[in-house]
Scaffold this motif. Structure first.
Motif, PDB file in Angstrom:
ATOM      1  N   ARG A  69      -9.971  -3.361 -13.321  1.00 17.31           N
ATOM      2  CA  ARG A  69      -9.529  -3.032 -11.961  1.00 17.31           C
ATOM      3  C   ARG A  69     -10.701  -3.056 -10.984  1.00 17.31           C
ATOM      4  N   LEU A  70     -11.840  -2.521 -11.419  1.00 19.62           N
ATOM      5  CA  LEU A  70     -13.018  -2.492 -10.558  1.00 19.62           C
ATOM      6  C   LEU A  70     -13.457  -3.915 -10.208  1.00 19.62           C
ATOM      7  N   GLN A  75     -13.587  -8.551  -6.314  1.00 22.17           N
ATOM      8  CA  GLN A  75     -13.376  -9.982  -6.109  1.00 22.17           C
ATOM      9  C   GLN A  75     -12.321 -10.289  -5.049  1.00 22.17           C
ATOM     10  N   ASN A  76     -11.400  -9.359  -4.801  1.00 23.36           N
ATOM     11  CA  ASN A  76     -10.244  -9.689  -3.962  1.00 23.36           C
ATOM     12  C   ASN A  76     -10.124  -8.881  -2.676  1.00 23.36           C
ATOM     13  N   THR A  88     -13.175  -0.306  -0.226  1.00 16.82           N
ATOM     14  CA  THR A  88     -12.059  -0.432   0.709  1.00 16.82           C
ATOM     15  C   THR A  88     -10.898   0.451   0.274  1.00 16.82           C
ATOM     16  N   ASP A  89      -9.981   0.701   1.209  1.00 16.26           N
ATOM     17  CA  ASP A  89      -8.816   1.526   0.871  1.00 16.26           C
ATOM     18  C   ASP A  89      -7.950   0.856  -0.191  1.00 16.26           C
ATOM     19  N   TYR A  94      -6.092   0.469  -5.767  1.00 17.92           N
ATOM     20  CA  TYR A  94      -5.935  -0.426  -6.914  1.00 17.92           C
ATOM     21  C   TYR A  94      -6.663   0.127  -8.137  1.00 17.92           C
ATOM     22  N   ILE A  95      -7.871   0.666  -7.940  1.00 23.41           N
ATOM     23  CA  ILE A  95      -8.627   1.223  -9.061  1.00 23.41           C
ATOM     24  C   ILE A  95      -7.913   2.439  -9.647  1.00 23.41           C
TER      25      ILE A  95
END
Length: 657
Positions: A69-70, A75-76, A88-89, A94-95
């Motif tokens: 996830r990290l 990357q995205n 970022t938020d 996501y993490i």
């Protein structure tokens, strides 16, 4: 973000970037206290092990998924924002939550800032609804996506540059609905199915966002971090990552001699066993440390609890706790009691810690902490003190305080400070309380106190409905309330509550009681009181265990010849280091350097280098006129520790002569 000055770069990056969203405040606090890279590496291994869903396999799926996830976030997300993706938020969410189950993008709607809605299925066990949205938008249409809050932002934050001159939230919602009905309906709440009115502030979405950010901390029990840090000097490396949660309890009662008897129980949440033929072996080593308010160790002890189980008994372990119980003497004072329980067969550890205040004298009559038990054993001709013994009975207790109505509820406490003149004027009221309502009550007088100043009472549970209760004890003297105690408990709805398997090491004998109290007084600097108790212990048990601490007290008092006389029976080839050292120092102190040197040489030969002994030996040879040998020994000492300035000055001055 809390900075971590002084950390090597790889550990700073691990703390402030790699695990910043999943580490708990307690884990962070412990990590920042660590002094060496080796300690940090051990902690990091334990950190991941606590989160491993399959600890019996070589893979750690949680760790692998976290770093996936990290990497995905880096990357995205964050392109063009000047931030790495993890900052970022969207990266943070996501993490924490992983890939969403569905993504809706609103990026090419005239008059609407770019918006994304991520949908997730939730787990109610962690305060999440069954399904929920997380919304991100580009503030004023530029920069990176930021987290959206219905109450903090509202639909007006999504309308491009207030193109439609929205007057309020209701008007903004209507304008947005004209542009994108589906988006508008989801901007008032993050929880599908809720339909708040536009303009009405609903904080349920704020609570949801807070629950999301706290989710990683809720999924881990971080007690291991503090337990490992507290005991890291006593835990071998192979134990460090294998923490087991445990329950525990202490119950202290005052003895007739002025010190206290502290009864304890420790109940690990899991038992690992080794098969031995048709039986199963469990062994726990317990290390106890009692420290005062300055952190000084006042008393330490070690116990071993071996347990052999049949297959039938092992099958019950899953539903029955194993309670390791014992008792020790402790002199008055304010302490921290640390109990470390290690399983040498599985290399697992548990710990229990509690602050304990034991007053030397009472300003007024008082009630001790209440002990609740589910049964008792009658004692006859017992020479020592058993764990949780009171009033001629051994009370069968456990730390969970859960009782079935088929069980007994045995209540025990000690009343202190009620002398003969107050016995007829004292009332002890025992009540079972449901909130402020009294469910059951009984009154006793000071005349009902047992010889050890305890009261044992039985509470009938058959007619009491299952619920949580408080057992309250009030002490009244001359109709005035002078003390009150409470103990929480549960009356279970189960017909029978599985009772624990109790393991103990037998009784505390009088010699051990006096020995422990005497050693504690010695460490507190109360030499006269310590000597009295240690002499009494030695009169009952004349062996090394009582002779050595008594000799230490005598040495501190300057009675060097008495030390030699006392330790004569212990002066054997296999004598421990403490005896050899103490005899050397005693002979040295009565100006017999030749005899002292024999013991110092023996110490260094058998137990290895000790700077203090090395320097004492040099002093002996100097007194005997062998200056060259003395200098050789002192120079060796300085080579091992160059920071001995006074010794260096002495050596330099002797070399000039």
């Amino acid at each position: 973000m809390i900075s971590s000055p002084g950390l090597p770069e790889k550990y700073r990056r691990w703390l402030e970037e790699e695990v910043v969203y999943i580490i708990t405040p307690k884990e962070r606090e412990v990590f920042l206290k660590l002094q060496t890279d080796r300690e940090r590496d051990i902690f990091i291994e334990a950190f991941w092990k606590q989160r491993d869903p399959t600890p019996g396999t070589p893979e750690n799926e949680f760790k692998e998924e976290h770093y996936r996830r990290l990497n995905y976030a880096n990357q995205n997300f964050g392109r063009g924002s000047g931030k790495p993706g993890w900052k970022t938020d969207r990266g943070r969410v996501y993490i924490i939550l992983g890939p969403p189950n569905n993504i809706e993008s609103y990026e090419n709607i005239m008059g609407v800032y770019p918006t994304q809605i991520w949908f997730y299925y939730g787990d109610p066990r962690y305060g999440l609804p069954a399904g929920f949205n997380v919304i991100f938008f580009k503030k004023e249409g530029t920069g990176d996506y930021i987290l959206y809050s219905p109450s903090d932002h509202g639909p007006q934050a999504l309308i491009a540059d207030y193109l439609y001159n929205a007057k309020d939230t209701r008007d903004a919602y209507q304008r947005l609905y004209q542009l994108s009905p589906n988006l508008a309906e989801q901007t008032l709440t993050l929880i599908p199915g809720q339909k708040p009115e536009p303009g009405i502030i609903d904080l349920s979405s704020n609570r949801l966002l807070a629950a999301i950010m706290a989710l990683p901390q809720k999924k881990v029990e971080d007690a291991y971090a503090e337990a490992w840090f507290r005991h890291k000097d006593l835990i071998e490396v192979e134990y460090s990552t294998n923490y087991i949660r445990c329950d525990g309890d202490l119950w202290a009662v005052r003895s007739s001699e002025g010190h206290y008897l502290v009864h304890y129980q420790v109940e690990p949440a899991k038992l690992s066993v080794v098969q031995d033929g048709s039986d199963y072996i469990v062994r726990f080593d317990l290390n106890g440390r009692i420290s005062d308010e300055q952190g000084r160790t006042i008393y330490q002890f070690e116990k071993t609890f071996p347990l052999k189980l049949t297959r039938e008994e092992l099958s019950e372990i899953g539903r029955r706790a194993v309670s390791f119980q014992d008792v020790f003497a402790l002199v008055p004072g304010t302490y921290t009691v640390d109990l470390l329980l290690k399983n040498p067969l599985s290399k697992e550890f548990s710990s229990f810690s509690r602050r304990l205040v034991l007053p030397a004298r009472l300003e007024k009559p008082a009630v001790s902490r209440i002990l609740l038990a589910y049964d008792f054993l009658e004692l006859k001709d017992n020479k020592g003190v058993l764990p949780f013994q009171a009033g001629g009975k051994q009370l069968l207790s456990w730390s969970r305080k859960s009782f079935a109505r088929a069980n007994k509820l045995v209540v025990c406490f000690q009343v202190q400070g009620v002398d003969e003149s107050l016995r007829d004027r004292s009332v002890i009221r025992i009540s079972l309380m449901s909130d402020s309502d009294k469910v059951w009550s009984v009154e006793k007088t000071g005349r009902d106190l047992l010889p050890d100043s305890t009261i044992i009472e039985f509470v009938p549970l058959g007619s009491i409905k299952p619920a949580y209760y408080s057992l309250q004890v009030d002490l009244l003297v001359r109709n005035n309330l002078v003390d009150s105690r409470r103990q929480e408990l549960e009356i279970s709805g189960l017909e029978n509550v599985p009772l624990p398997i109790i393991m103990s090491r037998g009784s505390l004998e009088r010699a051990d009681e006096w020995l422990a109290a005497g050693m504690q007084l010695f460490h507190k600097g109360q030499l006269a009181e310590a000597r009295q108790l240690l002499e009494r212990a030695h009169s009952l048990r004349q062996n090394l265990s009582t002779a050595l601490p008594l000799a230490e007290v005598m040495f501190r008092a300057g009675e060097f010849s008495e030390v030699i006389e006392l330790l004569k029976p212990c002066d054997k080839p296999e004598a421990p280091a403490e005896v050899v050292s103490l005899l050397g120092r005693a002979y040295h102190s009565i100006n017999q350097p030749a005899t002292a040197a024999v013991y110092y040489e023996q110490y260094l030969s058998r137990f290895g280098v000790n700077l203090e002994i090395l320097n004492f030996l040099g002093s002996c040879y100097y007194q005997m006129g062998d200056k060259e040998r003395a200098l050789n020994l002192w120079e060796k000492s300085l080579s091992l520790n160059p920071q001995q300035e006074k010794l260096r000055e002495l050596v330099n001055s002797l070399k000039k002569k």
